[in-house]
Design a protein around this motif. Structure first.
Motif, PDB file in Angstrom:
ATOM      1  N   SER A   1      -0.716 -10.496  31.761  1.00 47.51           N
ATOM      2  CA  SER A   1      -2.355 -11.199  32.209  1.00 47.51           C
ATOM      3  C   SER A   1      -3.364 -10.290  31.536  1.00 47.51           C
ATOM      4  O   SER A   1      -4.217  -9.995  31.664  1.00 47.51           O
TER       5      SER A   1
ATOM      6  N   CYS B   1      -2.688  -9.281  24.964  1.00 55.03           N
ATOM      7  CA  CYS B   1      -1.767  -9.356  26.280  1.00 55.03           C
ATOM      8  C   CYS B   1      -0.709 -10.521  26.487  1.00 55.03           C
ATOM      9  O   CYS B   1       0.457 -10.399  26.766  1.00 55.03           O
ATOM     10  N   HIS B   2      -1.483 -11.684  26.057  1.00 56.59           N
ATOM     11  CA  HIS B   2      -0.906 -13.008  25.826  1.00 56.59           C
ATOM     12  C   HIS B   2       0.689 -12.055  25.102  1.00 56.59           C
ATOM     13  O   HIS B   2       1.425 -13.016  25.078  1.00 56.59           O
TER      14      HIS B   2
ATOM     15  N   LYS C   1      -7.683 -10.341  25.602  1.00 53.52           N
ATOM     16  CA  LYS C   1      -6.350 -11.311  26.419  1.00 53.52           C
ATOM     17  C   LYS C   1      -5.031 -11.663  25.004  1.00 53.52           C
ATOM     18  O   LYS C   1      -3.577 -11.702  26.054  1.00 53.52           O
ATOM     19  N   GLU C   2      -5.774 -11.873  23.769  1.00 48.22           N
ATOM     20  CA  GLU C   2      -4.710 -12.578  23.702  1.00 48.22           C
ATOM     21  C   GLU C   2      -3.903 -11.072  22.935  1.00 48.22           C
ATOM     22  O   GLU C   2      -2.432 -11.738  22.462  1.00 48.22           O
TER      23      GLU C   2
ATOM     24  N   ASN D   1      -7.130 -15.027  36.785  1.00 48.29           N
ATOM     25  CA  ASN D   1      -6.714 -16.064  35.407  1.00 48.29           C
ATOM     26  C   ASN D   1      -6.656 -17.570  35.642  1.00 48.29           C
ATOM     27  O   ASN D   1      -6.176 -18.247  37.230  1.00 48.29           O
TER      28      ASN D   1
END
Length: 995
Positions: free
Chosen positions: A949, A943-944, A940-941, A48
């Motif tokens: 991450s 996880c955020h 990813k969205e 990342n």
């Protein structure tokens, strides 16, 4: 009115994303440069990044071994990046002996295993190697918790004491199995003289190089964790004859020897089978009573990595526990079940003391505890061969049961105590690197010192209970016993300790520079010394330190990355040799030609992107010569038979005589290695490496066998006389393809073939040339040539005399020398050896968006073994231990089965039928689905939102399927009866997460 800071803030946006490699794996350490503002960051451990730039900025992504990737931000705030490997090898780096080289410059035979391909769901690192790398020969002989695999580089090249490769972890000689797969940064094997000559007397058997992970500069702390739960099952648990099958088989064999009389009457058979009296007529499935169908393991790993301009760090810890397949009773007061657990810790720290001065400190520790039944080996043997109707587990009134001869498998597991084996390894390394480039471009100096300690403790808590055998029932129906062992019911402690300590010092200078943009020159000069001390020596001589010391050097030159030449040498030695023979010089040379870098190649470079030819030759040593001696240059004295004085009731007096005579010329083995190879890459995606190798080993330290008796020595001397040859080919193939933004595929495979040949061993010549082991592979199997079964008495009478007194249904052997008698003079080389000559592996990784699938097959060929023993030929003299495999019980020779799979069974076995022959030699080749994995990474969205991450779920497996002609037990188990711990099939479910 806006301030300048507010204006600046509104004119920039924060861009973030994730950088992946060609396998869709996170790529840490990628440099991201804003072209206009020159602001820069690097990706963290999960790939990342985040950077604040202008909306019209350009971002340049760069990483060693990958093509630069320049993208226009164009107002986007989320920019994922897929890095592609370089179209050339010019900037890739390969780990070599005592350093690194640009991959394009490497002309030695070196194979690397991508870290992403290392199966992390194994108990020991050596169990990863089979089929993974060209040049590696690996076999796993046991699936017992805590056991690793045997492995060699390009097969076996010596019949001396040591044929295993040298393993170096961060440049220090250490056990491969001490390394946690999670901690590995690079994994390479060095195979030819150019790659290994620099190690001198330690490098003849090849070298394994492992470097462990380090922190990343400019990265905030990143925590990575993995949790895994596994179910383990034997790949193949042997199936033994049940009670009915055994009794019918034994009755036939008994009747065949007793003129039709049967051993078990119909009435007795009925009692054994109906369970009416389980004390006197037991019926026990010992395999089910002693072993479980499955067991479990669990693993947790966590590591933290990060760094700044001044300090970089990597800290990791892990815990693993694997349970065994034994099924002990509960409530014993102790647990005799097998298990193995390990705690791993590692801390790697790099400190920039000054601008060009780096201090590194590496610390690691492994803490192991292994538990197993007290009679582990006997337990396997007795469980397999004890007949179902021999003895109950225990009598119905709780009395401890034991047959009149031998033992009860239940007692061996539950009532004889247990072993506990504790191992602790502590490893420390401190190093200092000084870069002199500001003064002399390309010059660096390094000094490192390590100190390691190994401690082992074995606690054996055993007991030997009183046991009984029921002979019948009295008038009241109670059991009548005979006591057949007068023991005790308390645990007795036995303990044993081992340990050693090792120190290592190394100092080196390296140089690399490019002149006139054409002439690349490199060099290395190094000094090292190592000392190892046994903490629990058996004698004064064994208490003396083991020492190695030497220097090494390397010179490399290339012209425009087209023409390459390299020279290496090692000058080192060992304290084990005579003062004037302790040091040896081991040189090597290599040349290479990368024709694809020629100007005339440009028109076809899009098709053949890389084509390189290389060749090497050199001399390497092996100082681990064996002979069960230290300082073999000194003569020894030994206890010998003395003389008895007097006649009746004389007085024997022992004597002292000469033992092994000293040899002032004792020396190391010498290996002359040659390698010719080619590297080819097509369309920047298909890579092929092929190497042919040849080695001649001489000076193998052996005990002389051709010493005439008239010489008058008490023991035959050891001399450096043995010779052996090994040659073959290894190859690897890789293919990478990005189909579109969603689909990626990579395919890889490798193949290794080697055949060795013993050239001289100083043994007396065989009386027939075909019996000689010279000119044949090391440990070539010998036996009779079976011609089928005798079908009639007249055939027996008209055939050469066989072994013992054969009957119809027994094996018939070929009389090789034509003397009319089949005996050991008719032994010939048959089959192969127990170490495979062919090793291969192939597999693929496929990813689609957030899903990934991987599988890998591994196989071996040109490998054979013998089957035999009580469970195959019913050769135990005690009828209670005559059980056989179910396959034998259903397929032995009978008059109505003239072409049966197995010969006639005879009570106490048949000397003729159990002789080694082509009939009981089996092909142990196999192909396995070695590993498979399906994974899913959360978007990813998602996880955020969780403040994490990365989250990845996966299911995987090891040893899932096995394809082999041999069906009785796992073909990788090197045991003539299969009566040992089986290899395990493993099913895993796991979770990776980073934050």
């Amino acid at each position: 009115m806006e301030t300048p800071d507010e204006t600046q803030q509104k004119s920039t946006i924060r861009v973030q994303g994730r950088v992946l490699d060609e396998f869709n794996q996170p790529l840490p350490g990628v440099s991201i440069l804003a072209v206009k503002s020159t602001k820069g960051v690097i990706t963290d451990i999960d790939g990342n990044y985040s950077i604040e730039v202008a909306p019209d900025e350009k971002l340049e992504f760069s990483y060693i071994g990958y093509q630069k990737n320049v993208v226009l931000v164009n107002g986007r705030k989320d920019i994922p990046i897929k890095m592609e490997p370089l179209t050339s090898e010019l900037k890739e780096v390969t780990v070599v002996g005592y350093g690194t080289q640009r991959k394009a410059s490497v002309i030695g035979a070196i194979t690397g295993l991508p870290v992403g391909k290392i199966n992390r769901s194994v108990n020991k690192l050596s169990n990863v190697l089979a089929g993974q790398m060209a040049g590696v020969v690996a076999v796993q002989r046991s699936g017992e918790p805590g056991e690793g695999s045997d492995f060699w580089i390009r097969g076996v090249s010596t019949f001396g004491a040591n044929n295993r490769p040298l393993v170096l972890v961060d440049g220090i000689e250490r056990d491969l199995n001490l390394v946690d797969p999670e901690d590995i940064e690079t994994f390479s094997i060095l195979k030819d003289a150019t790659a290994t000559a620099i190690y001198g007397v330690r490098g003849a058997n090849g070298v394994v190089l492992i470097t462990t992970r380090k922190g990343k500069e400019g990265s905030k702390p990143v925590i990575s964790a993995r949790a895994e739960f596994s179910i383990l099952q034997p790949t193949k648990m042997p199936k033994m004859a049940n009670a009915q099958e055994f009794m019918e088989m034994y009755n036939f064999a008994y009747a065949d020897n007793k003129n039709g009389e049967e051993f078990y009457s119909p009435e007795a058979m009925a009692k054994y089978l109906n369970g009416s009296d389980p004390d006197l007529y037991p019926n026990i499935n010992w395999m089910d009573e002693i072993y479980k169908n499955s067991t479990t393991s669990e693993r947790v790993n966590i590591n933290v990595t990060g760094g700044s301009e001044k300090v970089k760090y990597y800290v990791a810890g892990s815990y693993y526990k694997e349970n065994g397949v034994f099924r002990p009773d509960k409530g014993l007061g102790y647990n005799p079940a097998s298990s193995w657990s390990r705690f791993n810790f590692r801390s790697n720290l790099d400190i920039n003391l000054f601008k060009n001065t780096v201090l590194n400190i590496n610390l690691s520790n492994q803490y192991d505890v292994k538990k197993q039944p007290n009679n582990n080996a006997s337990l396997w043997i007795y469980t397999f061969k004890t007949i179902p109707i021999a003895i109950p587990k225990k009598y119905s009134d709780g009395t401890v049961a034991r047959p009149t001869i031998g033992d009860n498998p239940y007692n061996l597991l539950n009532l004889n105590g247990y072993n506990e084996l504790f191992t602790n390894n502590a490893q420390s390394l401190i190093g200092l690197t000084q870069d002199f480039s500001p003064w002399i471009k390309g010059l660096k100096a390094n000094i490192k010192f390590s100190w390691d300690a190994y401690n082992y403790a074995h606690l054996n808590r055993s007991k030997n209970p009183s046991t009984y055998y029921a002979t019948g029932r009295n008038e009241d129906g109670n059991l009548m016993y005979t006591k057949n062992n007068d023991g005790n019911d308390y645990l007795v402690l036995y303990k044993d300790n081992k340990g050693n300590r090792t120190t290592y010092l190394e100092a080196s200078l390296t140089y690399e520079n490019l002149f006139a943009n054409a002439h690349r020159v490199g060099g290395l000069f190094l000094f090292n010394m190592r000392e190892k001390i046994d903490n629990f020596p058996d004698s004064y001589i064994m208490s003396l330190p083991y020492r190695n010391q030497g220097i090494a050097g390397r010179v490399t030159y290339s012209y425009k990355d087209r023409y390459f030449i390299e020279g290496n040498f090692g000058y080192n030695g060992s304290e084990n040799f005579a003062p004037k023979k302790r040091f040896g010089f081991f040189p090597s040379a290599a040349i290479g030609y990368m024709i694809s870098n020629e100007a005339f190649w440009e028109p076809i470079s899009h098709i053949v992107s890389v084509l390189k030819f290389k060749g090497s030759y050199g001399i390497i040593g092996n100082d681990q010569i064996g002979g069960n001696r230290r300082f073999a240059f000194n003569s020894e004295m030994a206890d010998v038979n003395g003389y008895t004085f007097g006649t009746t009731g004389g007085n024997p007096i022992s004597g002292i005589g000469t033992g092994y005579p000293g040899n002032p010329y004792v020396s190391w083995e010498e290996a002359k290695k040659m390698n010719i190879g080619v590297e080819l890459e097509l369309y920047n995606s298909l890579k092929l490496n092929v190497d042919y190798f040849h080695e001649r080993r001489s000076g193998i330290f052996i005990e002389r066998g051709a010493v005439p008796s008239v010489v008058g020595v008490n023991v035959n001397p050891y001399l450096n006389l043995g010779e052996m040859e090994n040659k073959g080919v290894d190859a690897s193939l890789e293919y990478y393809k990005t189909i579109n933004k969603d689909w990626n595929i990579s395919v890889r495979g490798n193949f290794t073939y080697n055949r060795n040949k013993k050239l001289y061993d100083d043994q007396p010549s065989a009386n027939y040339p075909y019996k000689d082991v010279i000119g044949k592979p090391w440990n070539q199997q010998f036996g009779y040539i079976a011609l089928g079964y005798f079908r009639t008495e007249s055939e027996i009478q008209n055939s050469p005399k066989q072994i013992g007194n054969p009957r119809v249904g027994d094996l018939k052997y070929k009389d090789i020398n034509g003397d009319g008698i089949v005996d050991t003079d008719d032994y010939v080389a048959i089959g192969r050896t127990a170490i495979p000559e062919i090793n291969y592996g192939f597999g693929a990784n496929i990813s689609y968006k957030d899903f990934d699938v991987a599988f890998f097959f591994q196989g071996i060929g040109n490998v054979t073994g013998f089957i035999g023993g009580e469970t195959i030929d019913m050769s135990d003299t005690n009828q209670l231990f005559s059980n056989v495999y179910q396959d034998v019980a259903l397929n032995y020779w009978r008059p109505d089965r003239p072409n049966a799979k197995y010969p006639r069974l005879a009570i106490s076995g048949s000397e003729n039928n159990k002789a080694p022959s082509t009939h009981n030699q089996v092909d142990k080749s196999f192909m396995r689905l070695k590993s498979a994995e399906i994974g899913y990474t959360l978007p990813k969205e998602v996880c955020h939102k969780m403040g994490i991450s990365l989250v990845r779920f996966y299911v995987s497996g090891t040893n899932l399927l096995t394809f082999s002609k041999f069906k009785l037990w796992d073909p990788e188990i090197d045991n003539s009866q299969g009566s040992s711990y089986p290899n395990m099939r493993v099913f895993n479910i796991g979770l990776n997460f980073n934050f």
